[in-house]
Design an enzyme around this catalytic site. Sequence first.
Site, PDB file in Angstrom:
ATOM      1  N   ARG A 285     -17.386   2.839  -7.424  1.00  0.00           N
ATOM      2  CA  ARG A 285     -18.238   2.991  -6.240  1.00  0.00           C
ATOM      3  C   ARG A 285     -17.361   3.210  -5.009  1.00  0.00           C
ATOM      4  NH1 ARG A 285     -19.421  -1.278  -3.807  1.00  0.00           N
ATOM      5  NH2 ARG A 285     -19.997  -2.518  -5.611  1.00  0.00           N
TER       6      ARG A 285
ATOM      7  N   TYR B 266     -35.355  19.493   8.210  1.00  0.00           N
ATOM      8  CA  TYR B 266     -35.822  19.362   6.827  1.00  0.00           C
ATOM      9  C   TYR B 266     -36.851  18.224   6.684  1.00  0.00           C
ATOM     10  CZ  TYR B 266     -35.471  18.596   1.783  1.00  0.00           C
ATOM     11  OH  TYR B 266     -35.752  18.423   0.453  1.00  0.00           O
TER      12      TYR B 266
ATOM     13  N   ASP C 283     -26.593  19.485  10.182  1.00  0.00           N
ATOM     14  CA  ASP C 283     -26.904  19.747   8.768  1.00  0.00           C
ATOM     15  C   ASP C 283     -26.697  21.245   8.573  1.00  0.00           C
ATOM     16  OD1 ASP C 283     -28.126  20.469   6.374  1.00  0.00           O
ATOM     17  OD2 ASP C 283     -29.756  19.027   6.563  1.00  0.00           O
TER      18      ASP C 283
ATOM     19  N   LYS D 202     -27.820  22.894  -2.875  1.00  0.00           N
ATOM     20  CA  LYS D 202     -28.140  24.286  -2.560  1.00  0.00           C
ATOM     21  C   LYS D 202     -26.901  25.164  -2.795  1.00  0.00           C
ATOM     22  CE  LYS D 202     -31.849  22.040  -1.381  1.00  0.00           C
ATOM     23  NZ  LYS D 202     -32.127  21.565  -0.031  1.00  0.00           N
TER      24      LYS D 202
END
Length: 392
Positions: A47, A99, A171, A196
């Site tokens: 992690r 978004y 973004d 994407k």
Amino acid sequence: MSEFDTKLVHGQSQHDNQTGAVNVPIYNSSTYIFPKVDSKITWDYARSGNPTRNYLEDQLAALENGTQGFAFSSGLSAIHAVLSIFSPGDHIIIGNTIYGGTFRLINQFFKRWDLKFTEVDTQNLDEVEKAIQPNTKAIYFETFTNPLLKVTSVKAISKVAKAHHLLTIVDNTFLTPYLQRPLDLGADIVVHSATKYLGGHSDVVAGIAVAKDKAIADRIYFNQNGVGAVLSPEDSNLIRRGIQTLAVRLDRHLSNAAKIVAFLQNRPEVSKIYYPGIEGSKDYEIATAETNGYGGIVSFELEKGLKTTEFVENLDLIQLAVSLGAVESLIELPYKMTHAELSPEEQLEAGITHQLVRLSVGIEDPKDLIHDLSQSLDQLSKDKVIEESSGR
Ligand SMILES: *Cc1c(COP(=O)(O)O)cnc(C)c1O
């Protein structure tokens, strides 16, 4: 110093390559050996750090010209980790067309933790300045908006932000570092849905954040390690691999998009096209000044009376699906699919009509894409002619 496209392919040199492998291995180990209790080791628990993920994170930091990159299990978990550097009572100015999932995170999650937000049109600098309050800490926006491809100047917003000691967070999912590097234009943090273009093959959900300064990077790292929404080693490898072909894929996305725009401009069924590469708009000017290309997303409206549902359902090659930025072309109706959460009034205000179609242009042969669009538009015109003649 290698050129950008070479950096995409070769990445960062590996520290522990004892096998001669050309690619970084996928390290499926959740834990690492301490040679001695007091040993200082680079990796102790996955992690906190994993060599495959760290390779990708270093690669993104280098491509974006930042100090440190972070890979997350989704774009939204990257955005969550970035917005979590703020504290209750802090105020953030956000673009009013960001978004939908980011809106949901802000409205239904962060507001409950008492972060304050004001939505503005980030193309309008006066509106941005007027929204600044004593507790404002950052401006958050998308360079190209979805689905109408409005373009915000990263330079102009960062200038306003710097004057008021605010962070600029971008973004940049629609552009990727191949088409724009916001940190070079004045931004402090850049985030991506790597699902994407960075991944590029519709086979992985992932997110990236890159910070320009060490102090901010440390705060993002605290959240990444503290919450643990990290990208798995396998998925880190898929994004690493996607990035190697980013330049060639995007070159084709761009040239296909330009050809499709030219085709749509000559079709009477199409009443409006949204693409920053079309000359004569403010969006075109900003995109020309601040990007290396106008992206692979083209939105357009069909003439009133033509049924967008029929149009998208009659396509053979171009697939009806949400998401974008992959090798295959995807089409969708924002009012029914990606932006269905908005009320009819909100949709109208955002310019999302029932005539609007969003096309994520893939890397197929452009002749096939144009042929497919053409045959579906032809069917609509035929229906219309029949309707008109039977109405008489
Ligand atoms: C898809 C997308 C996101 C969310 O990313 P996920 O990987 O789906 O979590 C955020 N911003 C933009 C611009 C997107 O297109």
